[in-house]
Design a protein around this motif. Structure first.
Motif, PDB file in Angstrom:
ATOM      1  N   ALA A 103      10.573  72.667  -7.903  1.00  0.00           N
ATOM      2  CA  ALA A 103      10.696  73.865  -8.741  1.00  0.00           C
ATOM      3  C   ALA A 103       9.639  74.902  -8.372  1.00  0.00           C
ATOM      4  CB  ALA A 103      10.589  73.480 -10.218  1.00  0.00           C
ATOM      5  N   ARG A 104       8.407  74.419  -8.114  1.00  0.00           N
ATOM      6  CA  ARG A 104       7.342  75.354  -7.712  1.00  0.00           C
ATOM      7  C   ARG A 104       7.647  75.976  -6.356  1.00  0.00           C
ATOM      8  NH1 ARG A 104       3.937  71.269  -9.890  1.00  0.00           N
ATOM      9  NH2 ARG A 104       3.533  70.474  -7.786  1.00  0.00           N
ATOM     10  N   ASP A 105       8.125  75.152  -5.409  1.00  0.00           N
ATOM     11  CA  ASP A 105       8.454  75.681  -4.086  1.00  0.00           C
ATOM     12  C   ASP A 105       9.597  76.702  -4.167  1.00  0.00           C
ATOM     13  OD1 ASP A 105       6.527  74.040  -3.074  1.00  0.00           O
ATOM     14  OD2 ASP A 105       7.916  72.514  -2.304  1.00  0.00           O
ATOM     15  N   ALA A 106      10.582  76.404  -5.022  1.00  0.00           N
ATOM     16  CA  ALA A 106      11.704  77.332  -5.168  1.00  0.00           C
ATOM     17  C   ALA A 106      11.259  78.652  -5.789  1.00  0.00           C
ATOM     18  CB  ALA A 106      12.799  76.690  -6.021  1.00  0.00           C
ATOM     19  N   ALA A 107      10.328  78.583  -6.754  1.00  0.00           N
ATOM     20  CA  ALA A 107       9.814  79.803  -7.372  1.00  0.00           C
ATOM     21  C   ALA A 107       9.051  80.650  -6.353  1.00  0.00           C
ATOM     22  CB  ALA A 107       8.912  79.442  -8.557  1.00  0.00           C
ATOM     23  N   HIS A 142      19.085  78.630  -6.066  1.00  0.00           N
ATOM     24  CA  HIS A 142      18.313  77.419  -5.782  1.00  0.00           C
ATOM     25  C   HIS A 142      17.143  77.277  -6.764  1.00  0.00           C
ATOM     26  CE1 HIS A 142      16.241  74.234  -3.704  1.00  0.00           C
ATOM     27  NE2 HIS A 142      15.183  74.999  -3.478  1.00  0.00           N
ATOM     28  N   GLU A 143      16.496  78.392  -7.069  1.00  0.00           N
ATOM     29  CA  GLU A 143      15.375  78.351  -8.019  1.00  0.00           C
ATOM     30  C   GLU A 143      15.853  77.953  -9.411  1.00  0.00           C
ATOM     31  OE1 GLU A 143      12.636  79.613 -11.056  1.00  0.00           O
ATOM     32  OE2 GLU A 143      14.543  80.632 -10.641  1.00  0.00           O
ATOM     33  N   HIS A 152      14.337  69.903 -12.989  1.00  0.00           N
ATOM     34  CA  HIS A 152      13.021  69.473 -13.477  1.00  0.00           C
ATOM     35  C   HIS A 152      13.024  69.311 -14.993  1.00  0.00           C
ATOM     36  CE1 HIS A 152       8.654  70.503 -14.547  1.00  0.00           C
ATOM     37  NE2 HIS A 152       8.684  69.243 -14.135  1.00  0.00           N
ATOM     38  N   ARG A 153      13.592  70.285 -15.705  1.00  0.00           N
ATOM     39  CA  ARG A 153      13.641  70.185 -17.167  1.00  0.00           C
ATOM     40  C   ARG A 153      14.482  68.989 -17.615  1.00  0.00           C
ATOM     41  NH1 ARG A 153      14.247  75.858 -16.664  1.00  0.00           N
ATOM     42  NH2 ARG A 153      16.514  75.633 -16.946  1.00  0.00           N
TER      43      ARG A 153
END
Length: 647
Positions: free
Chosen positions: A117-121, A149-150, A157-158
């Motif tokens: 999730a962090r990488d997608a953001a 994708h983000e 993740h949620r």
């Protein structure tokens, strides 16, 4: 048990009678089944607890066959019950292990989802910057794909976090009320005992807070203490405590423990008599073990204190000692033994606070009086000058704070003990600091040479992780930082580990972990302390790569003793590498070696980079096991990979 012993008498008498009659019944199905049952039940390794079969054979007394059949049925019933109990215990242990593996896998999946999730953001942010002004269809389509994708990564993740919360709630609801109350009580004991553990996360890492450190620094042994230590080491050397106690048997374990503890106390008393007859006579004449409880507590405490001060000593004896004391804390054993074997460790802070001399720890001179003097390449007169200043500071502190309650020698002993701790940090923490400095000096997270890239790919050269150069750099840095913090707080962690192991209500289970039978026991104080250290490292570095799962109280790290033993090996891994790196420039003074380095590697710096790159790549590649539960990117798996690199 009585049925088993009865049948053994009957069986041997019948066999003796048959042999005198000139024929053998060993081949009959009835006797073969009886033999199998008898061999399954009787424990031949603990003859001292039962009755020797040979001593129970009685002449030519005739035996009724119905009695023999009845004894056979009783024996088989007893054997079946024992096998059912053993199978039930093994099934429970396997179920618990699988449940724990599932929890770890779920936690690792959440951490993976969080990273994605962090990488997608970040990718979305970069894509919006690059493609913001683009108007062609392909760029717009690419930006839409990045945004989608983000969204999917964040949703995944949620969802995983929600599933974990639901599974935890379901586990709590499925747990019986009595088990919940027991777990709550255990956690409260861990929290009460780990008030000290919270200090680990709150205390500053680099400051010399002597008042805090002194609470966990054991006192250096006196001459009388060392005499008792020799007695203890001799007694533990001949003891077979764990061989006799840590076995799977249907017989009462508490009686085995009681017998072994009494044997240990008897050996100690006998050694005292052999060393000093008059003192030994006063110790044992007309007395029982409980009358000498203070003597035994002192002897065992001295052994524990000596091991913490000298981790390389008592490699086998310390495990016996701690497991013996762990068993002595059981309420059933204390009822049989009639005295306690455990007392609190004598530390620098406990002595000074008891004598009203805590001011020693707050004095400005204490840093000079206890510092570790480093020789290095300094001149001799500089070193001698530092030694004189250190001795003078010690004398001034001892004279200033000595009184009727505390002598100068006692204060000096406290200062020597703190100096021992500084010496430990020099030889155990400093190699990790040097390795971190080498990583930051020769490598950069953003730039790298093609031949010295730290990138690894799963399945290539034994690696089980796939990291880019930047990700691997961060992974190595945070692992070394974690080891550094653990080594810095090792005395505190050791203190808390013994607190967990010797807690009255913290029971253990004996199970096969894949490396033989081990004692699996919770360690709430150590776990809380390690969690605080991990949190501190995360804040310092700013990001976290890999899993933050701590294996403690499972088949990987069965108990707090195993945890301490694992992390005391870190300096043994890093120190030789640091010594080689530091020696390379000196080796270049020889023309032949200098020419070899130049021709084979392209210079001294490339030699150093080659060694470091190999270590940073393959000592942190998740290798060392065939699954991500036993190895990988978790806290324990990082050290497993380093061990695997050494082998």
């Amino acid at each position: 048990l009585s049925a088993c012993l009865l049948f053994s008498v009957v069986f041997l008498m019948q066999q003796s009678k048959d042999s005198r009659s000139g024929f053998s019944t060993s081949g009959t199905p009835e006797n073969e089944a009886a033999k199998e049952a008898l061999n399954a039940v009787l424990d031949s390794t603990n003859d001292e607890e039962g009755v020797e079969v040979a001593d129970m054979v009685i002449g030519d007394t005739p035996v009724d066959k119905s009695v023999s059949n009845e004894g056979s049925r009783s024996t088989i019933t007893e054997t079946s019950f024992y096998r059912e109990q053993k199978a039930r215990i093994e099934a429970e242990a396997q179920a618990q292990d699988k449940d724990q593996r599932l929890q770890v896998a779920h936690t690792q999946l959440i951490e993976y989802a969080s990273q994605q999730a962090r990488d997608a953001a970040q990718m979305k942010e970069q894509g919006e910057v690059v493609l913001k002004e683009a108007t062609d269809a392909n760029s717009v389509k690419l930006l839409d794909m990045i945004q989608q994708h983000e969204i999917e990564a964040s949703a995944f993740h949620r969802q995983q976090c929600s599933d974990l919360e639901k599974s935890k709630q379901a586990a709590v609801e499925a747990t019986p009320k009595a088990a919940q109350e027991k777990m709550t009580e255990s956690e409260q004991n861990g929290q009460n005992g780990s008030d000290d553990a919270s200090l680990i996360s709150e205390a500053p890492t680099l400051s010399e807070d002597y008042l805090e450190r002194a609470k966990y620094i054991p006192l250096r042994l006196s001459l009388n203490d060392r005499r008792l230590l020799r007695l203890l080491e001799a007694a533990l050397n001949v003891s077979e405590y764990t061989d006799r106690v840590d076995i799977i048997s249907y017989r009462s374990k508490h009686h085995r423990i009681n017998q072994q503890l009494r044997d240990m106390c008897s050996i100690l008393c006998g050694l005292v008599v052999a060393q000093n007859y008059k003192k030994g006579k006063d110790l044992i004449e007309g007395k029982e073990f409980k009358d000498n409880s203070e003597f035994f507590q002192d002897v065992f405490e001295i052994g524990r204190r000596h091991k913490i001060l000298n981790p390389e000593k008592m490699r086998t004896e310390y495990g016996k000692l701690l497991y013996m004391l762990m068993d002595s804390q059981l309420a059933e054993v204390q009822n049989l033994l009639e005295f306690k074997c455990v007392r609190s460790l004598r530390t620098v802070h406990s002595l000074l606070s008891e004598k009203g001399a805590e001011g020693v720890l707050k004095d400005d001179l204490i840093a000079t009086a206890t510092e570790e003097i480093k020789a290095g390449k300094r001149r001799r007169y500089e070193i001698q000058n530092d030694i004189r200043m250190k001795e003078k500071a010690r004398e001034m502190l001892a004279s200033k704070y000595s009184s009727r309650l505390i002598s100068k020698d006692e204060i000096l002993n406290c200062l020597y003990s703190i100096g021992d701790n500084n010496s430990y940090l020099l030889y155990n923490r400093d190699p990790i600091d040097k390795m971190i400095a080498l990583l930051q000096k020769y490598f950069s997270p953003t730039e790298y040479e093609s031949s010295f890239s730290l990138a690894i790919v799963g399945g290539v050269d034994g690696a089980r992780l796939s990291h880019s150069h930047q990700r691997q750099y961060t992974f190595v840095l945070q692992s070394l930082t974690l080891w550094r913090e653990i080594s810095h707080d090792m005395y505190k962690l050791w203190y808390l580990a013994e607190q967990d192991i010797l807690a009255d209500k913290n029971r253990y289970t004996l199970a096969d972990t894949g490396q033989g039978l081990n004692r699996i026991q919770r360690a709430p104080s150590v776990y809380k302390a390690i969690s605080g250290i991990i949190s501190r490292c995360q804040k310092r570095i700013g990001s976290w790569v890999g899993s933050s799962v701590v294996h403690l109280g499972d088949h990987n790290v069965p108990n707090a003793l195993m945890f301490i033993d694992k992390y005391t090996q870190v300096p043994r891994i890093l120190a030789p590498i640091v010594l080689v790196i530091e020696a390379v420039p000196d080796l270049c003074q020889e023309p032949a070696l200098s020419s070899y380095f130049e021709n084979a590697f392209g210079g001294v710096e490339n030699v150093v980079k080659t060694i470091l790159a190999d270590f940073f790549r393959h000592a942190f590649d998740g290798s060392g096991a065939d699954n991500f539960f036993d190895a990988g990117s978790c806290i324990d798996g990082r050290l497993t990979s380093a061990w695997n690199w050494c082998s």
